[in-house]
Design an enzyme around this catalytic site. Sequence first.
Site, PDB file in Angstrom:
ATOM      1  CE  LYS A 119      -2.193  -1.333   3.618  1.00 15.05           C
ATOM      2  NZ  LYS A 119      -1.346  -2.703   3.769  1.00 15.05           N
ATOM      3  CB  THR A 120       3.808   2.234   2.052  1.00 12.59           C
ATOM      4  OG1 THR A 120       3.006   1.814   3.295  1.00 12.59           O
ATOM      5  CG2 THR A 120       4.572   3.590   2.339  1.00 12.59           C
ATOM      6  CG  ASP A 151       0.108   3.162   7.108  1.00 11.64           C
ATOM      7  OD1 ASP A 151      -0.826   2.124   6.765  1.00 11.64           O
ATOM      8  OD2 ASP A 151       1.260   2.555   7.436  1.00 11.64           O
ATOM      9  CB  THR A 157      -4.851  -3.996   8.274  1.00  8.29           C
ATOM     10  OG1 THR A 157      -5.362  -3.457   9.425  1.00  8.29           O
ATOM     11  CG2 THR A 157      -3.495  -3.758   7.874  1.00  8.29           C
ATOM     12  NE  ARG A 173       6.490  -4.179   5.631  1.00  6.27           N
ATOM     13  CZ  ARG A 173       5.623  -3.607   5.788  1.00  6.27           C
ATOM     14  NH1 ARG A 173       4.598  -4.230   6.817  1.00  6.27           N
ATOM     15  NH2 ARG A 173       5.095  -2.546   5.436  1.00  6.27           N
TER      16      ARG A 173
HETATM   17  P1  ADP Z   1       2.011  -2.070   3.207  1.00  5.04           P
HETATM   18  O1  ADP Z   1       2.168  -0.407   3.133  1.00  5.04           O
HETATM   19  O2  ADP Z   1       0.889  -2.659   2.487  1.00  5.04           O
HETATM   20  O3  ADP Z   1       2.259  -2.382   4.456  1.00  5.04           O
HETATM   21  P2  ADP Z   1       4.714  -1.805   1.782  1.00  5.04           P
HETATM   22  O4  ADP Z   1       4.238  -0.902   0.550  1.00  5.04           O
HETATM   23  O5  ADP Z   1       5.460  -1.142   2.948  1.00  5.04           O
HETATM   24  O6  ADP Z   1       3.356  -2.443   2.314  1.00  5.04           O
HETATM   25  O7  ADP Z   1       5.390  -3.169   1.092  1.00  5.04           O
HETATM   26  C1  ADP Z   1       6.749  -3.450   1.903  1.00  5.04           C
HETATM   27  C2  ADP Z   1       7.697  -3.830   1.011  1.00  5.04           C
HETATM   28  O8  ADP Z   1       7.388  -4.871   0.005  1.00  5.04           O
HETATM   29  C3  ADP Z   1       8.164  -2.664   0.265  1.00  5.04           C
HETATM   30  O9  ADP Z   1       9.365  -2.064   0.776  1.00  5.04           O
HETATM   31  C4  ADP Z   1       8.378  -3.086  -1.093  1.00  5.04           C
HETATM   32  O10 ADP Z   1       9.953  -3.393  -1.221  1.00  5.04           O
HETATM   33  C5  ADP Z   1       7.885  -4.660  -1.126  1.00  5.04           C
HETATM   34  N1  ADP Z   1       6.680  -4.688  -2.123  1.00  5.04           N
HETATM   35  C6  ADP Z   1       5.397  -4.318  -1.717  1.00  5.04           C
HETATM   36  N2  ADP Z   1       4.517  -4.457  -2.947  1.00  5.04           N
HETATM   37  C7  ADP Z   1       5.579  -4.690  -3.943  1.00  5.04           C
HETATM   38  C8  ADP Z   1       5.163  -5.197  -5.248  1.00  5.04           C
HETATM   39  N3  ADP Z   1       3.988  -5.342  -5.623  1.00  5.04           N
HETATM   40  N4  ADP Z   1       6.298  -5.456  -6.073  1.00  5.04           N
HETATM   41  C9  ADP Z   1       7.660  -5.481  -5.756  1.00  5.04           C
HETATM   42  N5  ADP Z   1       7.909  -5.419  -4.358  1.00  5.04           N
HETATM   43  C10 ADP Z   1       6.879  -4.883  -3.437  1.00  5.04           C
END
Ligand code: ADP
Length: 335
Positions: A64-65, A109, A158, A217
């Site tokens: 998401k981030t 977030d 979430t 992640r």
């Molecule tokens: P969330 O915000 O949903 O908790 P993040 O965007 O922080 O998740 O993602 C966590 C890590 O996973 C990121 O730093 C990135 O390196 C990796 N990641 C997430 N989604 C992808 C994707 N679609 N392709 C490649 N790497 C990804």
Amino acid sequence: MKNEAIKPPADDQSLDSKLRPSRWDEYVGQEKAKTNIRLIVQAAGKRGESCDHILLYGQAGLGKTTLAHLIAKEAGGEMKTTTGPALEKAGDVAAILSNLEPFDILFVDEAHRINKLVEEILYPALESRKLHFVVGKGPSARTFSLDLPPFTVIAATTKVNLLSSPLRSRFGATVKLEYYGDNDIEKIIERSAKILEMKISKEAVATLARASRKTPRTANRLLKRARDYTDVYENGAVSENTVRETLKLLDIDNLGLEKADRDMLKAIILQHGGGPVGVKTLSASLAEDEGTIEDVYEPFLMSIGLIERTPAGRTATEKAYVHLGIELKNKKGLI
Ligand code: ADP
């Protein structure tokens, strides 16, 4: 003025930010979400407008981030980051909103933890880009209104069901991120290995992917641990054996289950006859917070078919018995 609710930007040199995709083509999978979002951003760009507010939901670590960063880059604005719980007072959100520049992205977030007071300020800001605030108290109080520049809020959560419906309805698009398939996780691991200048065999990638809880992640975290293991004990390419040894050290099994997941399955099976059992009872059996059971363990165990949720509670599936090597004979309902 220093704003406590804005987190400092992550250190650019940190490994995690190195692994974060910075272009759309590096963002693996989630095709439906990606297509929808890119359409919104590109259409807004063509019209010279800021793009609609977007609500992203899905489990932690699904990207998401990362999506918010990609949107900010394409929209040509700066991304400011905060979280629902950091926005304690109406003044916190007013200070952040009034400091936004045109086309900035405000990433919020844990949006389900925004409190009512802050929500009230957000409604007109999201709807008509206006900030209303009251100065003074009692009969002499006056309401002022401030026009905000074109900006976009990207909220991530979430638990989308915990967002109030008035807040939810202020977003132009609500996009769900799904768990990733093994192929996509393999691609993510291969990409990360390249960035980290690691040599890794195809089999090692596949084994890591299967243990990654369908989550990028987790995949990156396990890859880094396998790299540590190789650097200390093997000094060369990461092999399937290295991955197995790493997972053994971390107490993660071939399906990606950690001890806490297995403890939860065992509690359902051994203490509650396979279920159904309610989350409160499970929480007491495991001495684990209900929220953690619902947000962390349950969604993944359901996604791989080890538990099912019924109105009466959680039940363990036959697959769970087989995975743990427990005979089915004690399951409720079986003769
Ligand atoms: P969330 O915000 O949903 O908790 P993040 O965007 O922080 O998740 O993602 C966590 C890590 O996973 C990121 O730093 C990135 O390196 C990796 N990641 C997430 N989604 C992808 C994707 N679609 N392709 C490649 N790497 C990804």
